[in-house]
Design a protein around this motif. Structure first.
Motif, PDB file in Angstrom:
ATOM      1  N   GLY A 253      34.574  34.723  39.778  1.00 50.15           N
ATOM      2  CA  GLY A 253      34.913  35.934  40.523  1.00 50.15           C
ATOM      3  C   GLY A 253      33.783  36.935  40.526  1.00 50.15           C
ATOM      4  N   THR A 254      34.164  38.195  40.627  1.00 46.14           N
ATOM      5  CA  THR A 254      33.189  39.277  40.770  1.00 46.14           C
ATOM      6  C   THR A 254      33.378  40.307  39.658  1.00 46.14           C
ATOM      7  OG1 THR A 254      33.317  38.977  43.172  1.00 46.14           O
ATOM      8  CG2 THR A 254      32.302  41.015  42.391  1.00 46.14           C
ATOM      9  N   VAL A 255      32.278  40.754  39.075  1.00 52.22           N
ATOM     10  CA  VAL A 255      32.333  41.790  38.041  1.00 52.22           C
ATOM     11  C   VAL A 255      32.730  43.122  38.692  1.00 52.22           C
ATOM     12  CG1 VAL A 255      30.994  43.090  36.331  1.00 52.22           C
ATOM     13  CG2 VAL A 255      30.596  40.629  36.609  1.00 52.22           C
ATOM     14  N   VAL A 256      33.793  43.738  38.176  1.00 54.15           N
ATOM     15  CA  VAL A 256      34.241  45.020  38.736  1.00 54.15           C
ATOM     16  C   VAL A 256      34.102  46.177  37.743  1.00 54.15           C
ATOM     17  CG1 VAL A 256      35.770  44.072  40.511  1.00 54.15           C
ATOM     18  CG2 VAL A 256      36.668  44.431  38.204  1.00 54.15           C
ATOM     19  N   ALA A 257      33.811  45.870  36.476  1.00 52.22           N
ATOM     20  CA  ALA A 257      33.555  46.912  35.475  1.00 52.22           C
ATOM     21  C   ALA A 257      32.812  46.293  34.301  1.00 52.22           C
ATOM     22  CB  ALA A 257      34.863  47.544  34.997  1.00 52.22           C
ATOM     23  N   THR A 258      32.023  47.098  33.604  1.00 58.67           N
ATOM     24  CA  THR A 258      31.292  46.603  32.429  1.00 58.67           C
ATOM     25  C   THR A 258      31.441  47.586  31.269  1.00 58.67           C
ATOM     26  OG1 THR A 258      29.246  47.710  33.095  1.00 58.67           O
ATOM     27  CG2 THR A 258      29.542  45.456  33.863  1.00 58.67           C
ATOM     28  N   GLY A 259      31.509  47.032  30.052  1.00 58.71           N
ATOM     29  CA  GLY A 259      31.536  47.871  28.860  1.00 58.71           C
ATOM     30  C   GLY A 259      30.170  48.505  28.625  1.00 58.71           C
ATOM     31  N   LYS A 260      30.124  49.547  27.795  1.00 60.24           N
ATOM     32  CA  LYS A 260      28.879  50.325  27.678  1.00 60.24           C
ATOM     33  C   LYS A 260      27.756  49.582  26.947  1.00 60.24           C
ATOM     34  CE  LYS A 260      30.615  53.102  23.796  1.00 60.24           C
ATOM     35  NZ  LYS A 260      31.336  54.338  23.496  1.00 60.24           N
ATOM     36  N   LEU A 261      28.075  48.490  26.241  1.00 56.24           N
ATOM     37  CA  LEU A 261      27.025  47.731  25.561  1.00 56.24           C
ATOM     38  C   LEU A 261      26.489  46.569  26.404  1.00 56.24           C
ATOM     39  CD1 LEU A 261      28.526  47.520  21.948  1.00 56.24           C
ATOM     40  CD2 LEU A 261      26.836  49.155  22.840  1.00 56.24           C
ATOM     41  N   VAL A 262      27.036  46.408  27.613  1.00 50.96           N
ATOM     42  CA  VAL A 262      26.648  45.259  28.458  1.00 50.96           C
ATOM     43  C   VAL A 262      25.429  45.621  29.292  1.00 50.96           C
ATOM     44  CG1 VAL A 262      27.398  43.722  30.320  1.00 50.96           C
ATOM     45  CG2 VAL A 262      29.024  44.424  28.543  1.00 50.96           C
ATOM     46  N   SER A 263      24.369  44.792  29.188  1.00 46.69           N
ATOM     47  CA  SER A 263      23.158  45.080  29.965  1.00 46.69           C
ATOM     48  C   SER A 263      22.881  44.044  31.054  1.00 46.69           C
ATOM     49  CB  SER A 263      21.939  45.161  29.027  1.00 46.69           C
ATOM     50  OG  SER A 263      21.823  43.970  28.269  1.00 46.69           O
ATOM     51  N   ARG A 264      23.237  42.782  30.805  1.00 48.90           N
ATOM     52  CA  ARG A 264      22.851  41.745  31.772  1.00 48.90           C
ATOM     53  C   ARG A 264      23.649  41.825  33.069  1.00 48.90           C
ATOM     54  NH1 ARG A 264      22.775  35.062  31.266  1.00 48.90           N
ATOM     55  NH2 ARG A 264      22.085  34.770  33.434  1.00 48.90           N
ATOM     56  N   TRP A 265      24.946  42.095  32.977  1.00 46.97           N
ATOM     57  CA  TRP A 265      25.821  42.013  34.154  1.00 46.97           C
ATOM     58  C   TRP A 265      26.061  43.388  34.759  1.00 46.97           C
ATOM     59  CZ3 TRP A 265      25.576  37.172  35.174  1.00 46.97           C
ATOM     60  CH2 TRP A 265      25.517  36.237  34.126  1.00 46.97           C
ATOM     61  N   LYS A 266      26.122  43.411  36.105  1.00 44.89           N
ATOM     62  CA  LYS A 266      26.351  44.655  36.849  1.00 44.89           C
ATOM     63  C   LYS A 266      27.575  44.493  37.739  1.00 44.89           C
ATOM     64  CE  LYS A 266      22.266  46.377  35.515  1.00 44.89           C
ATOM     65  NZ  LYS A 266      22.166  45.595  34.261  1.00 44.89           N
ATOM     66  N   VAL A 267      28.187  45.616  38.086  1.00 46.32           N
ATOM     67  CA  VAL A 267      29.305  45.588  39.033  1.00 46.32           C
ATOM     68  C   VAL A 267      28.817  44.948  40.338  1.00 46.32           C
ATOM     69  CG1 VAL A 267      30.842  47.041  40.440  1.00 46.32           C
ATOM     70  CG2 VAL A 267      30.485  47.566  38.012  1.00 46.32           C
ATOM     71  N   GLY A 268      29.599  44.000  40.846  1.00 48.51           N
ATOM     72  CA  GLY A 268      29.228  43.285  42.070  1.00 48.51           C
ATOM     73  C   GLY A 268      28.653  41.898  41.825  1.00 48.51           C
ATOM     74  N   ASP A 269      28.226  41.616  40.588  1.00 49.49           N
ATOM     75  CA  ASP A 269      27.705  40.273  40.278  1.00 49.49           C
ATOM     76  C   ASP A 269      28.799  39.224  40.457  1.00 49.49           C
ATOM     77  OD1 ASP A 269      25.213  41.237  39.602  1.00 49.49           O
ATOM     78  OD2 ASP A 269      25.502  41.088  37.433  1.00 49.49           O
ATOM     79  N   GLN A 270      28.416  38.112  41.072  1.00 44.98           N
ATOM     80  CA  GLN A 270      29.345  36.974  41.184  1.00 44.98           C
ATOM     81  C   GLN A 270      29.083  36.038  40.018  1.00 44.98           C
ATOM     82  OE1 GLN A 270      28.634  35.775  45.336  1.00 44.98           O
ATOM     83  NE2 GLN A 270      30.631  36.657  45.793  1.00 44.98           N
ATOM     84  N   VAL A 271      30.136  35.709  39.281  1.00 45.02           N
ATOM     85  CA  VAL A 271      29.984  35.012  38.011  1.00 45.02           C
ATOM     86  C   VAL A 271      31.118  34.004  37.806  1.00 45.02           C
ATOM     87  CG1 VAL A 271      28.815  36.963  36.890  1.00 45.02           C
ATOM     88  CG2 VAL A 271      31.324  36.792  36.779  1.00 45.02           C
ATOM     89  N   CYS A 272      30.938  33.151  36.780  1.00 46.40           N
ATOM     90  CA  CYS A 272      32.057  32.371  36.245  1.00 46.40           C
ATOM     91  C   CYS A 272      32.048  32.560  34.736  1.00 46.40           C
ATOM     92  CB  CYS A 272      31.989  30.901  36.644  1.00 46.40           C
ATOM     93  SG  CYS A 272      30.478  30.050  36.184  1.00 46.40           S
ATOM     94  N   ALA A 273      33.142  32.216  34.071  1.00 46.42           N
ATOM     95  CA  ALA A 273      33.235  32.561  32.649  1.00 46.42           C
ATOM     96  C   ALA A 273      34.142  31.612  31.892  1.00 46.42           C
ATOM     97  CB  ALA A 273      33.760  33.994  32.487  1.00 46.42           C
ATOM     98  N   LEU A 274      33.798  31.431  30.617  1.00 43.56           N
ATOM     99  CA  LEU A 274      34.629  30.718  29.649  1.00 43.56           C
ATOM    100  C   LEU A 274      35.558  31.745  29.011  1.00 43.56           C
ATOM    101  CD1 LEU A 274      35.026  28.000  28.080  1.00 43.56           C
ATOM    102  CD2 LEU A 274      33.420  28.932  26.391  1.00 43.56           C
ATOM    103  N   LEU A 275      36.860  31.469  28.994  1.00 44.85           N
ATOM    104  CA  LEU A 275      37.850  32.437  28.516  1.00 44.85           C
ATOM    105  C   LEU A 275      38.612  31.903  27.313  1.00 44.85           C
ATOM    106  CD1 LEU A 275      39.481  33.229  32.007  1.00 44.85           C
ATOM    107  CD2 LEU A 275      37.542  34.423  30.949  1.00 44.85           C
ATOM    108  N   SER A 276      39.143  32.824  26.517  1.00 40.98           N
ATOM    109  CA  SER A 276      40.085  32.446  25.451  1.00 40.98           C
ATOM    110  C   SER A 276      41.522  32.494  25.958  1.00 40.98           C
ATOM    111  CB  SER A 276      39.949  33.407  24.268  1.00 40.98           C
ATOM    112  OG  SER A 276      38.666  33.289  23.708  1.00 40.98           O
TER     113      SER A 276
END
Length: 325
Positions: free
Chosen positions: A67-90
Motif C-alpha cells: 500500500g501507501t505510507v500515509v503517516a510516519t513516526g518521528k523516529l522514521v527517516s527512510r519512509w515518507k508519506v506517499g511512498d508505495q511499499v509492502c511490509a511484513l506484519l505481526s
C-alpha cells in the motif's frame, strides 16, 4: 477504519468486516493505507484460536500487505508519506490501514504492481531466512520443497532456480505439478501416487537432496531424513502432518544430518528487520530482473475474507490469494 475481526474462534464464517479504531502509530512505525493483503495458512490457525498473536500485535489477521505510507513516526527517516511499499506484519493486514515498524517495510520492486507486491513479504522472508540464511542452500546443490504449489512453494522454486539450484517439489495433483514445472521445478513428484523418497533417490543417483523445506512435520519426518544427502539439512516450518513422532537417531549420525525448525511471526522485531534487509539485498534484485514473479491465484474483497479462507483451506489454489480493501 474497516477491518476483518475474528468474532469468536471457529470456521471461516466467524470472520466479519467491522468498523474499528485506527491503529496508533509509534515513533518507529509507519502507517500504511492497505492496497492488498495476502492469505497465509497461519491466518486460518489464528482464526481457529490456535495461534495467539504476539504481545502488542494487532488482533486482526494478516501477516503481510502492500500500500501507501500515509503517516510516519518521528523516529522514521527512510519512509515518507506517499511512498508505495509492502511490509511484513505481526498481524493487522486484513484492514484498511496498518501500523508497522519501519524496519519491516520494503519498497515495491520495479516491474511489480503495488497490489501484486502483497504476495511477497511473508513468503520471501520465510524462504530466505530458512533455506538460505539458516540452511545455507547454495549454487550447485539440490533442494526439495514440499507443497510446491503453495505460496511458499511457488516462491521457493523461483528463488532457488535463480540461484543455480536443482529443485524437487511434491504436490497432490497433475495440475499443481504442471504449475510447478512452469515455474522452473526440475523434478515434480505427485505424493499421492509416488513415494518421494524413492523418486528423490532415483533422481540423485542414490545420494538424496541437500536441503528440504518441510511444512508437514511428523508425517514426513523419517522420510525426509531418508531423502537427505550427507551433510543434508531439513528445515521444518509447519506441522500440517502433526507435531509428535518417533525416529531413528542413527540416521542423523550416519549422514551428519541437521534438523532445523523456525517460525517468522514470533521472532523479535530486530530479527525480522534483519531478515527484511537481507530480502531487499538478495531477493529484490531477482524480482527486478524478472526471475522471481508474484504468483497470484485469486483476489477477494475484504468483505469476502470468509470465502478466501474456504479457498485456502480447500488447497485448490496455486500460489497466493489476495484480499483487497
Amino acid at each position: 477504519m474497516k477491518a476483518v475481526v475474528i468474532t469468536t474462534p471457529g470456521g471461516p464464517e466467524v470472520l466479519q468486516l467491522q468498523e474499528v479504531e485506527d491503529p496508533q502509530v509509534k515513533d518507529n512505525e509507519v502507517l500504511i493505507k492497505v492496497e492488498a493483503t495476502a492469505l497465509n495458512q497461519a491466518d486460518t490457525i489464528q482464526r481457529q484460536g490456535k495461534y495467539p498473536t504476539p504481545s502488542g500485535a494487532s488482533p486482526f489477521p494478516g501477516l503481510e500487505c502492500s500500500g501507501t505510507v500515509v503517516a510516519t513516526g518521528k523516529l522514521v527517516s527512510r519512509w515518507k508519506v506517499g511512498d508505495q511499499v509492502c511490509a511484513l506484519l505481526s498481524g493487522g493486514g486484513y484492514a484498511e490501514k496498518v501500523a508497522v515498524p519501519a524496519g519491516h517495510v520494503l519498497p515495491i520492486p520495479s516491474g511489480i504492481s503495488v497490489k501484486e507486491a502483497a504476495a511477497f513479504p511473508e513468503v520471501a522472508c520465510t524462504v530466505w531466512s530458512t533455506v538460505f540464511m539458516t540452511s545455507r542452500l547454495s549454487a550447485g546443490e539440490t533442494f526439495l520443497v514440499h507443497g510446491g504449489s503453495s505460496g511458499i512453494g511457488t516462491f521457493a522454486i523461483q528463488i532457488a532456480k535463480a540461484r543455480g539450484i536443482k529443485v524437487f517439489v511434491t504436490a497432490g495433483s497433475e495440475e499443481k505439478l504442471a504449475a510447478c514445472k512452469e515455474l522452473g521445478a526440475d523434478v515434480c513428484i505427485n505424493y499421492k501416487t509416488e513415494d518421494f523418497v524413492v523418486r528423490v533417490k532415483e533422481e540423485t543417483s542414490g545420494k538424496g537432496v541437500d536441503v528440504i523445506l518441510d511444512c508437514m512435520g511428523a508425517a514426513y519426518f523419517q522420510r525426509n531424513l531418508d531423502s537427505l544427502n550427507f551433510d543434508g539439512r531439513l528445515h521444518i516450518i509447519g506441522l500440517m502432518g502433526g507435531a509428535a513422532t518417533e525416529f531413528n537417531l542413527g540416521s542423523l549420525f550416519a549422514k551428519r544430518l541437521t534438523v532445523q525448525a523456525s517460525g517468522l511471526r514470533m521472532r523479535s522485531p530486530e530479527n525480522k528487520a534483519e531478515i527484511v534487509n537481507e530480502v531487499e539485498k538478495n531477493v529484490w534484485p531477482e524480482v527486478v530482473a524478472g526471475k522471481v514473479k508474484p504468483v497470484v491465484y485469486k483476489e477477494f474483497p475484504l468483505s469476502e475474507a470468509a470465502e478466501a479462507h474456504r479457498l485456502i483451506e480447500s488447497s485448490q489454489h496455486v500460489g497466493k490469494i489476495l484480499l483487497v480493501p
